[in-house]
Design a protein around this motif. Structure first.
Motif, short mmCIF file in Angstrom:
data_model
loop_
_atom_site.label_atom_id
_atom_site.label_comp_id
_atom_site.label_asym_id
_atom_site.label_seq_id
_atom_site.Cartn_x
_atom_site.Cartn_y
_atom_site.Cartn_z
N SER A 106 0.86 -1.19 0.00
CA SER A 106 0.00 0.00 0.00
C SER A 106 0.89 1.23 0.00
CB SER A 106 -0.94 0.01 1.21
OG SER A 106 -0.21 0.03 2.42
N GLY A 107 0.44 2.27 -0.71
CA GLY A 107 1.23 3.50 -0.78
C GLY A 107 1.00 4.21 -2.09
N SER A 108 2.01 4.90 -2.58
CA SER A 108 1.88 5.60 -3.85
C SER A 108 1.70 4.58 -4.98
CB SER A 108 3.13 6.44 -4.10
OG SER A 108 4.30 5.66 -3.96
N PRO A 109 0.93 4.93 -6.00
CA PRO A 109 0.72 3.98 -7.09
C PRO A 109 2.04 3.54 -7.73
CG PRO A 109 -0.85 5.77 -7.22
CD PRO A 109 0.13 6.16 -6.17
N VAL A 110 2.18 2.24 -7.90
CA VAL A 110 3.38 1.69 -8.54
C VAL A 110 2.96 0.73 -9.64
CG1 VAL A 110 4.88 1.90 -6.51
CG2 VAL A 110 3.53 -0.18 -6.85
N CYS A 111 3.86 0.54 -10.59
CA CYS A 111 3.65 -0.46 -11.62
C CYS A 111 3.83 -1.84 -10.98
CB CYS A 111 4.67 -0.24 -12.73
SG CYS A 111 4.14 -0.86 -14.34
N GLN A 115 2.04 -2.84 -17.29
CA GLN A 115 1.09 -1.77 -17.61
C GLN A 115 0.24 -1.34 -16.41
OE1 GLN A 115 0.86 -0.25 -20.55
NE2 GLN A 115 2.42 -1.53 -21.53
N ALA A 116 -0.15 -2.30 -15.54
CA ALA A 116 -1.09 -2.00 -14.45
C ALA A 116 -0.40 -1.20 -13.36
CB ALA A 116 -1.67 -3.29 -13.89
N LEU A 117 -1.12 -0.21 -12.84
CA LEU A 117 -0.62 0.70 -11.82
C LEU A 117 -1.62 0.72 -10.67
CD1 LEU A 117 1.88 2.78 -11.86
CD2 LEU A 117 0.13 4.52 -12.25
N SER A 118 -1.15 0.61 -9.43
CA SER A 118 -2.08 0.60 -8.30
C SER A 118 -1.37 1.02 -7.03
CB SER A 118 -2.69 -0.79 -8.12
OG SER A 118 -3.58 -0.81 -7.00
N GLY A 119 -2.16 1.57 -6.11
CA GLY A 119 -1.65 1.95 -4.80
C GLY A 119 -1.93 0.92 -3.73
N ARG A 120 -2.59 -0.18 -4.09
CA ARG A 120 -2.81 -1.28 -3.14
C ARG A 120 -2.83 -2.58 -3.94
NH1 ARG A 120 -4.23 -1.35 2.16
NH2 ARG A 120 -4.58 0.89 2.01
N VAL A 121 -1.89 -3.46 -3.62
CA VAL A 121 -1.69 -4.68 -4.39
C VAL A 121 -1.53 -5.87 -3.45
CG1 VAL A 121 -0.22 -5.87 -6.08
CG2 VAL A 121 -0.54 -3.38 -6.23
N PHE A 122 -2.20 -6.96 -3.76
CA PHE A 122 -1.98 -8.27 -3.12
C PHE A 122 -1.44 -9.20 -4.19
CE2 PHE A 122 -4.70 -9.01 0.94
CZ PHE A 122 -4.27 -7.80 1.48
N ALA A 123 -0.40 -9.95 -3.88
CA ALA A 123 0.13 -10.93 -4.82
C ALA A 123 0.54 -12.19 -4.07
CB ALA A 123 1.32 -10.35 -5.58
N HIS A 124 0.34 -13.34 -4.71
CA HIS A 124 0.50 -14.62 -4.02
C HIS A 124 1.03 -15.66 -5.02
CE1 HIS A 124 -0.87 -18.49 -2.26
NE2 HIS A 124 -0.96 -17.87 -1.10
N ILE A 125 2.03 -16.43 -4.61
CA ILE A 125 2.49 -17.58 -5.38
C ILE A 125 2.21 -18.83 -4.56
CG2 ILE A 125 4.17 -16.40 -6.84
CD1 ILE A 125 6.33 -17.13 -4.81
N ARG A 126 1.77 -19.88 -5.23
CA ARG A 126 1.17 -21.01 -4.52
C ARG A 126 2.03 -22.26 -4.59
NH1 ARG A 126 -3.57 -24.84 -5.91
NH2 ARG A 126 -4.32 -25.45 -3.85
N ALA A 127 2.12 -22.93 -3.45
CA ALA A 127 2.63 -24.29 -3.37
C ALA A 127 1.54 -25.11 -2.70
CB ALA A 127 3.93 -24.36 -2.59
N SER A 128 0.85 -25.92 -3.46
CA SER A 128 -0.32 -26.62 -2.96
C SER A 128 0.03 -27.57 -1.82
CB SER A 128 -0.98 -27.41 -4.09
OG SER A 128 -2.01 -28.24 -3.59
#
Length: 280
Positions: A8-13, A76-89
């Motif tokens: 969360s913070g200033s919009p970032v790519c 291309q996508a720019l946002s000020g709040r991002v969730f990202a997840h990589i999965r190991a089942s």
């Protein structure tokens, strides 16, 4: 298990978070330094907030390091709040509906860990979910059931209390079925304004979790580090493992903790599960 980040913070790519750091999430998908597994290749997901209250999500069963669409989107996508997840089942199928983050309305949710012996406790846990919410469950993971338990216990009104009740119910149910350590978790959830992160496990040996330190202080400490000068003072990151080796940039989140991030304010409080009936 898995690896994740909450920004969360200033919009970032998105590529500034997912690809450019020394130990980026895409790097961690092949070479995690601190995860239970080195490789997290059972899919990935990204959630971000843009023009609308409801966040966008992109999820795929491809390994993050191998998905051309992720690289294209993140450039291309720019946002000020991002969730990202990589999965190991931990056993559930590799399919898009099982990839994190999960979304309902304006809420996002992601989880690293597991509900142990989920096949033994699943029926009892699912019966506790609000009947109006149950039809919205799309996948077969313990993480999504966990999310819908928290929603049923009032996530929108009081996230720390709702998660405490959900964990209390999971532990109570697991132990009733003879499971010694029912839950292992680091969890992040957000409504698009505030992020809550939790580190807890029944055995008291939780998966790794870190938060970033004050950006303005780091900017003074490293005046020649260009990335820091493009971020606002209220920028905050919560991550499964540090994205780089910059000295002083990361602090470990203590065991049994709830972290709340709203703007530049970060609050840390003890986290204790509560039996749902007692909490109610």
């Amino acid at each position: 298990m898995c690896r994740w980040l909450a920004y969360s913070g200033s919009p970032v790519c998105l590529e500034d978070l997912l690809y450019k750091p020394q130990n980026s999430l895409v790097v961690q998908s092949k070479h995690s330094r601190m995860g239970a597994e080195t490789t997290n290749g059972d899919g990935f997901g990204v959630g971000w907030y843009g023009r609308h209250t409801v966040p966008g999500i992109f999820r795929s069963t491809e390994p993050a390091w191998n998905d051309r669409n992720l690289r294209e989107l993140s450039s291309q996508a720019l946002s000020g709040r991002v969730f990202a997840h990589i999965r190991a089942s931990t056993g559930s199928p590799v399919q898009q509906s099982n990839c994190h983050p999960f979304r309902r309305g304006e809420w996002l949710w992601m989880h690293n860990g597991l509900i142990r012996d989920f096949h033994l406790v699943k029926r009892d846990l699912v019966l506790e979910i609000d009947p109006e919410l149950y039809p919205e469950i799309e996948g077969s993971t313990d993480s999504e059931v966990f999310f819908y338990l928290a929603l049923s216990y009032g996530l929108a009104a009081d996230p720390p209390a709702a998660v405490a009740r959900a964990v209390g119910h999971i532990e109570e149910t697991g132990r009733r079925h003879g499971v010694e350590h029912p839950i292992q978790m680091t969890v992040a959830t957000t409504d698009g304004v505030t992020t809550w992160a939790f580190r807890y496990s029944s055995e008291g040996q939780s998966r790794s979790l870190f938060h970033s330190t004050d950006i303005s202080t780091l900017r003074e400490q490293y005046p020649d580090y260009p990335l820091l000068h493009g971020l606002s003072d209220d920028t905050r990151l919560v991550v499964s493992e540090p994205l780089g080796d910059l000295h002083g940039a990361w602090r470990e989140v203590p065991e049994s903790t709830c972290l709340t991030v709203r703007g530049g304010q970060m609050d840390i409080a003890d986290f204790t599960p509560k039996a749902p009936r007692a909490a109610a």
